[in-house]
Motif scaffolding. Structure first.
Motif, mmCIF file in Angstrom:
data_model
loop_
_atom_site.group_PDB
_atom_site.id
_atom_site.type_symbol
_atom_site.label_atom_id
_atom_site.label_comp_id
_atom_site.label_asym_id
_atom_site.label_seq_id
_atom_site.Cartn_x
_atom_site.Cartn_y
_atom_site.Cartn_z
ATOM 1 N N ASP A 1 -50.049 19.894 -7.288
ATOM 2 C CA ASP A 1 -50.838 21.062 -6.946
ATOM 3 C C ASP A 1 -49.909 22.281 -6.937
ATOM 4 O O ASP A 1 -48.774 22.214 -6.447
ATOM 5 C CB ASP A 1 -51.460 20.847 -5.562
ATOM 6 C CG ASP A 1 -52.130 22.079 -5.020
ATOM 7 O OD1 ASP A 1 -53.222 22.415 -5.471
ATOM 8 O OD2 ASP A 1 -51.520 22.727 -4.138
ATOM 9 N N ALA A 2 -50.383 23.390 -7.474
ATOM 10 C CA ALA A 2 -49.538 24.583 -7.597
ATOM 11 C C ALA A 2 -49.064 25.076 -6.236
ATOM 12 O O ALA A 2 -47.881 25.400 -6.052
ATOM 13 C CB ALA A 2 -50.289 25.689 -8.327
ATOM 14 N N GLY A 3 -49.969 25.142 -5.277
ATOM 15 C CA GLY A 3 -49.601 25.640 -3.959
ATOM 16 C C GLY A 3 -48.565 24.773 -3.280
ATOM 17 O O GLY A 3 -47.617 25.283 -2.652
ATOM 18 N N ALA A 4 -48.722 23.447 -3.399
ATOM 19 C CA ALA A 4 -47.762 22.535 -2.765
ATOM 20 C C ALA A 4 -46.378 22.685 -3.385
ATOM 21 O O ALA A 4 -45.360 22.692 -2.679
ATOM 22 C CB ALA A 4 -48.258 21.096 -2.905
ATOM 23 N N ALA A 5 -46.327 22.800 -4.711
ATOM 24 C CA ALA A 5 -45.033 22.953 -5.377
ATOM 25 C C ALA A 5 -44.364 24.267 -5.004
ATOM 26 O O ALA A 5 -43.170 24.313 -4.688
ATOM 27 C CB ALA A 5 -45.215 22.845 -6.885
ATOM 28 N N ALA B 1 -44.804 26.101 -2.367
ATOM 29 C CA ALA B 1 -44.371 26.074 -0.968
ATOM 30 C C ALA B 1 -43.078 25.278 -0.811
ATOM 31 O O ALA B 1 -42.178 25.670 -0.057
ATOM 32 C CB ALA B 1 -45.476 25.486 -0.099
ATOM 33 N N ALA B 2 -42.976 24.164 -1.547
ATOM 34 C CA ALA B 2 -41.770 23.339 -1.465
ATOM 35 C C ALA B 2 -40.560 24.081 -2.030
ATOM 36 O O ALA B 2 -39.465 24.030 -1.455
ATOM 37 C CB ALA B 2 -41.986 22.032 -2.215
ATOM 38 N N PHE B 3 -40.757 24.784 -3.151
ATOM 39 C CA PHE B 3 -39.645 25.558 -3.722
ATOM 40 C C PHE B 3 -39.236 26.689 -2.774
ATOM 41 O O PHE B 3 -38.052 26.972 -2.592
ATOM 42 C CB PHE B 3 -40.028 26.157 -5.074
ATOM 43 C CG PHE B 3 -40.473 25.158 -6.102
ATOM 44 C CD1 PHE B 3 -40.047 23.847 -6.063
ATOM 45 C CD2 PHE B 3 -41.336 25.540 -7.129
ATOM 46 C CE1 PHE B 3 -40.464 22.920 -7.016
ATOM 47 C CE2 PHE B 3 -41.754 24.634 -8.096
ATOM 48 C CZ PHE B 3 -41.318 23.322 -8.025
ATOM 49 N N GLY B 4 -40.230 27.330 -2.201
ATOM 50 C CA GLY B 4 -39.946 28.439 -1.301
ATOM 51 C C GLY B 4 -39.229 28.008 -0.034
ATOM 52 O O GLY B 4 -38.381 28.742 0.497
ATOM 53 N N PRO C 1 -39.524 14.836 -3.515
ATOM 54 C CA PRO C 1 -38.318 15.530 -3.022
ATOM 55 C C PRO C 1 -37.233 15.643 -4.094
ATOM 56 O O PRO C 1 -36.535 16.668 -4.170
ATOM 57 C CB PRO C 1 -37.860 14.657 -1.855
ATOM 58 C CG PRO C 1 -39.109 13.960 -1.393
ATOM 59 C CD PRO C 1 -39.918 13.722 -2.634
ATOM 60 N N GLU C 2 -37.079 14.602 -4.932
ATOM 61 C CA GLU C 2 -36.055 14.635 -5.969
ATOM 62 C C GLU C 2 -36.339 15.757 -6.976
ATOM 63 O O GLU C 2 -35.425 16.486 -7.390
ATOM 64 C CB GLU C 2 -35.978 13.292 -6.691
ATOM 65 C CG GLU C 2 -35.511 12.135 -5.816
ATOM 66 C CD GLU C 2 -36.619 11.583 -4.943
ATOM 67 O OE1 GLU C 2 -37.794 12.013 -5.118
ATOM 68 O OE2 GLU C 2 -36.324 10.749 -4.080
ATOM 69 N N GLN C 3 -37.614 15.892 -7.376
ATOM 70 C CA GLN C 3 -37.953 16.949 -8.328
ATOM 71 C C GLN C 3 -37.755 18.324 -7.712
ATOM 72 O O GLN C 3 -37.305 19.257 -8.392
ATOM 73 C CB GLN C 3 -39.386 16.774 -8.798
ATOM 74 C CG GLN C 3 -39.588 15.642 -9.797
ATOM 75 C CD GLN C 3 -41.011 15.603 -10.295
ATOM 76 O OE1 GLN C 3 -41.963 15.663 -9.520
ATOM 77 N NE2 GLN C 3 -41.177 15.493 -11.607
#
Length: 550
Positions: free
Chosen positions: A319-323, A325-328, A191-193
């Protein structure tokens, strides 16, 4: 094969492969791994594909795994087969493709004596694999196969090699290995990143993304992210299908000979988000971009890749998808307005088929133009290495996922074997191999493999009678050519001798009808397209290089 409680180790290894979801094993058969050959041939969940050369087998395994995401197997015998196989293994290493390589080895008692065809296979393959090992105990073979599959698919995917002494494969072991292949963990961002990256995205004026092969299975998340943050997106070298090319946020392909106008948005970016990309020499335009004054955020599933070639302000193992999705998920309700119309327009202009420049033969851009008119938009293109491929990359627009198989290591001979594997893995797809005559003459015999296994691919050969890439370098740097000529070969006749259909095309007006006929055929087809050797790239003529005018 088995007495109810035991089985030969080679058969047990095949069972481990099947349970792990491996579908196809590509090989030139050899006497040093008979048990695995027999087991694969007889197993209901495995397909044994016998190829005409070991390079074809390894290219096929690499393309199969790249397309499906599941590791495929390449097999060969001892030092001689391993040497031929190595080119496709190197391709898998540089393309981050999961592959299991099984190499038959001399008998255990003969190891270290330079026995017939003996090579230290573990040492030979160590530089081009994630892990290489020799299995000296039959009771541990299943364990090594399971571990090899796990290593091949974890972190940055890649090839693993196991050397198998012939006597080990024939020893009896428990028939049920009791071993499964674990699914590798997929790390996600902290979450911090995520908060750090989101704050940087919000403050950025011109954020762009460089998306590599690690984002290929996160295409939907990448599109959603780009739209939510109004970020521009570049495709890394030969990863053009990672993002729809006609989307207004698409900025272009970071390739060999990238047009300067395509690079402008990257050069002017104040934030570069690298997703699933190792930032190779070609993608970075000779390690020039991103440059030192640009903020770089790199997201990769393998910690060893983060910051490996370009310093980063934020490095994230995820994982690219997880990152994405989190940014989005933390994007503003109203997307920022950054207006990529000019940069996207520059890409569209550079990828529009230009006026004909050929004076003899066919302009390579016309070949791509005919393909655009006749092939379905979701056709799967495989391509060989060579200057002809620049025309494919420049003018074909990838708007559908899973439509490109190309070697980022620039291996010649990839096109036809990759197409064979793609058609076997996805029989309902339209699959077209694009080759130069140099690369085609290295592995074109794999058309016979396609014929034998009922894989009706279409092969388009751009025949200019030259090793074009080397000819360009020689003319540019030395003013003359050496050793690059290719003789007149009846490629259409060669195709027919292998059981395929073959057609020679010399008139541009015949291109579309010939392609339509090939696509309508229910067998393997080859189009031998005679191109103008002077039109060596979309921007350069050989004759201009020779006269010093370019």
């Amino acid at each position: 094969m088995a007495d109810g409680t035991t089985s030969k180790a080679g058969y047990v290894a095949a069972e481990v492969l099947a349970r792990a979801g491996v579908g196809r094993l590509y090989t030139v058969p050899g006497e040093s791994f008979l048990e695995i050959l027999d087991a694969a041939e007889g197993h209901p969940d495995l397909s044994l594909i016998s190829t005409r050369h070991e390079s074809g087998a390894s290219f096929m395994a690499e393309a199969d795994a790249k397309l499906t995401g599941a590791p495929a197997v390449a097999m060969a015998t001892r030092g001689v087969g391993a040497s031929n196989l190595a080119i496709g293994v190197h391709t898998a290493r540089q393309d981050s493709t999961p592959m299991l390589v099984l190499l038959g080895q001399v008998e255990t008692d003969f190891l270290g004596r330079e026995a017939f065809q003996e090579v230290d296979l573990t040492a030979f393959y160590a530089p081009i694999t994630k892990w290489s090992a020799t299995v000296n105990r039959a009771d541990r073979l299943a364990e090594f196969v399971a571990r090899g599959l796990r290593v091949a698919t974890s972190g940055r995917p890649g090839p693993v090699m196991l050397a198998l002494p012939a006597d080990v494969l024939g020893e009896r072991v428990p028939a049920d290995p009791g071993i499964g292949v674990q699914t590798p963990p997929r790390p996600g961002p902290s979450p911090e990143q995520v908060r750090d990256v989101v704050s940087r995205l919000a403050a950025a004026r011109r954020p762009v993304v460089i998306a590599g092969g690690g984002a290929r299975n996160a295409r939907g998340s990448l599109v959603s992210f780009a739209e939510a943050w109004d970020a521009g997106v570049y495709a890394a070298f030969r990863r053009q299908d990672v993002f729809p090319n006609e989307h207004p946020n698409y900025l272009g392909h970071l390739t060999l000979g990238t047009p300067p106008e395509t690079l402008k948005a990257l050069e002017e970016a104040d934030l570069v988000l690298v997703i699933g990309c190792r930032l190779s020499e070609v993608t970075t335009q000779g390690y020039r971009l991103p440059c030192g004054d640009q903020a770089v955020i790199q997201v990769d599933i393998d910690p060893a890749e983060v910051g490996a070639t370009v310093p980063t302000e934020v490095g994230m193992v995820s994982d690219a998808g997880a990152a994405l999705a989190a940014f989005g998920a933390q994007a503003p309700s109203q997307p920022p307005s950054r207006n990529w119309a000019g940069a996207h327009g520059a890409y569209l202009e550079s990828s529009t088929i230009p006026p004909v420049r050929a004076s003899e033969g066919i302009d390579p851009s016309q070949v791509v133009g005919a393909m655009l008119k006749t092939l379905p938009g979701d056709a799967l293109l495989t391509n060989d290495a060579g200057n002809f491929s620049i025309f494919i990359h420049r003018y074909w627009r990838h708007n559908h996922p899973g439509t490109q198989l190309a070697p980022t290591n620039g291996a010649m001979g990839y096109g036809v074997p990759a197409a064979v594997a793609a058609k076997l893995a996805a029989p309902d797809r339209t699959v077209v191999a694009c080759c130069g005559d140099g690369g085609f003459l290295m592995t074109g015999q794999e058309m016979e493999t396609a014929v034998r296994y009922g894989a009706p691919i279409t092969v388009v050969v751009f025949r200019n009678g030259l090793q074009g890439t080397i000819a360009l370098h020689q003319k540019r740097d030395l003013g003359r050519m050496s050793g690059v000529e290719i003789g007149e070969v009846d490629l259409a006749g060669y195709a027919r001798s292998l059981g395929a259909e073959g057609h020679t095309v010399r008139d541009p007006d015949d291109l579309a009808p010939a392609l339509e006929a090939a696509l309508a055929s229910d067998t393997v087809s080859l189009l031998d397209v005679v191109t103008d050797p002077d039109v060596i790239s979309p921007t350069v003529r050989l004759s201009e290089l020779a006269s010093g005018t370019s």
